[in-house]
Design an enzyme around this catalytic site. Sequence first.
Site, mmCIF file in Angstrom:
data_model
loop_
_atom_site.group_PDB
_atom_site.id
_atom_site.type_symbol
_atom_site.label_atom_id
_atom_site.label_comp_id
_atom_site.label_asym_id
_atom_site.label_seq_id
_atom_site.Cartn_x
_atom_site.Cartn_y
_atom_site.Cartn_z
ATOM 1 C CE LYS A 51 -3.233 2.227 2.136
ATOM 2 N NZ LYS A 51 -4.546 2.141 4.049
ATOM 3 N NE ARG B 186 -5.750 9.449 3.590
ATOM 4 C CZ ARG B 186 -4.942 10.132 2.554
ATOM 5 N NH1 ARG B 186 -4.444 11.306 3.648
ATOM 6 N NH2 ARG B 186 -3.525 9.227 2.817
ATOM 7 N NE ARG C 60 -3.647 7.585 5.623
ATOM 8 C CZ ARG C 60 -4.419 7.565 7.011
ATOM 9 N NH1 ARG C 60 -3.819 8.378 8.019
ATOM 10 N NH2 ARG C 60 -4.987 7.794 6.720
ATOM 11 C CD GLU D 115 5.518 -3.872 3.619
ATOM 12 O OE1 GLU D 115 5.128 -4.737 3.828
ATOM 13 O OE2 GLU D 115 6.668 -2.833 4.216
ATOM 14 C CE LYS E 120 -5.855 1.848 -0.923
ATOM 15 N NZ LYS E 120 -6.265 1.985 0.437
ATOM 16 C CB SER F 11 -11.466 7.622 -3.474
ATOM 17 O OG SER F 11 -9.968 7.525 -2.645
ATOM 18 C CE1 TYR G 32 -15.280 3.726 -2.437
ATOM 19 C CE2 TYR G 32 -13.023 4.110 -4.678
ATOM 20 C CZ TYR G 32 -13.102 3.911 -2.722
ATOM 21 O OH TYR G 32 -12.995 3.545 -2.349
#
Length: 331
Positions: A201, A211, A224, A240, A255, A281, A320
């Site tokens: 990610k 958000r 982040r 990972e 992602k 998004s 979405y």
Amino acid sequence: MSINAQFPKWRSRRLRRTNAIRRLVSETQISVNDFVAPLFVREDIKEPQQISSLPGVYQHTLESLKLEVDSLRKLGIPGVILFGIPKSKDEFGSGAWDPDGIVQLALKDLKENFGDDMTLIADLCVDEYTNHGHCGVLSPDGTVDNDATLEIYNQIALAQADAGADICAPSGMMDGQVSSIRNALDSSSHTQTIILAYSAKYASSLYGPFRDAVDVIIKDGGDRRGYQQDYANLREALTEIKADISEGADIVMVKPALSYLDVIAKARAEVEVPIAAYHVSGEYSMVKAAEANGWLDGESVMMEHLLSIKRAGADIILTYAAKQAAEILQD
Ligand code: PBG
């Protein structure tokens, strides 16, 4: 010398001549079975709220969520992933593991209504529930405390599994989160609960509309990058992903999706477990915005994007556009 003499036999356009031939030789198919629809459920509202930066996506009430899941089920979509927006947020994000927290209530309700006809995935993180907007508990110096956060993730996993989640999807990028959650689930008889790990990610600017959807603002203009991956790195993603598989992840995720097709392709070449990709998004909203301006044919660009994610090697696509794409595929 004529082209015929140089290439007497080979003619790639033969295989593109008719729609039926093109269908015969097509290498990749996308189907409704590939889709997971992300859904938002909010605690303190009476009517669903449209999310302005995510056209066609809503913050749901428990009631409107049920109706939406029913229509997705009727279209044949096999899974949904739930995100909660609590009435109040606190330092630890306690709404995330409260048995009466909004996602737990939603999971219970959906499980009762739809049983195993719909796979219920619960995003496992605290950022929607913390007043500072980070994905974990803060140390005195303001950084996220990895191991203290794992304790909290374990409690969330149990609350979600108790409420009926088929899959827990840890998205906080804490080290050791998969083995920690696996141990917690196994030691409380939730041995069948699947873990879909957000393994690779990236710290991406494409999460902006999400958000807005979950009312998250990171404190003091923070970001982040201390826990999500640097988008310059590909090999690190494989480290990972392999670490998560060795910790017990059943499904791994990359992602965002479209800017990271190389990561999906490399993961597909190197690991055997199912791979999910999150068409996030911002990736969705960009197409919707261009469509609204009349700059692009939104439907066909969306289908091209989704197919590209599949072609790169994803087995599962969180998007979405799931409902819209399912309707297009039905025609
Ligand atoms: C964290 C989480 C995020 C998304 C999914 N899970 C936000 C973040 O990491 O900031 C983003 C999804 C999207 O943009 O569609 N709980």
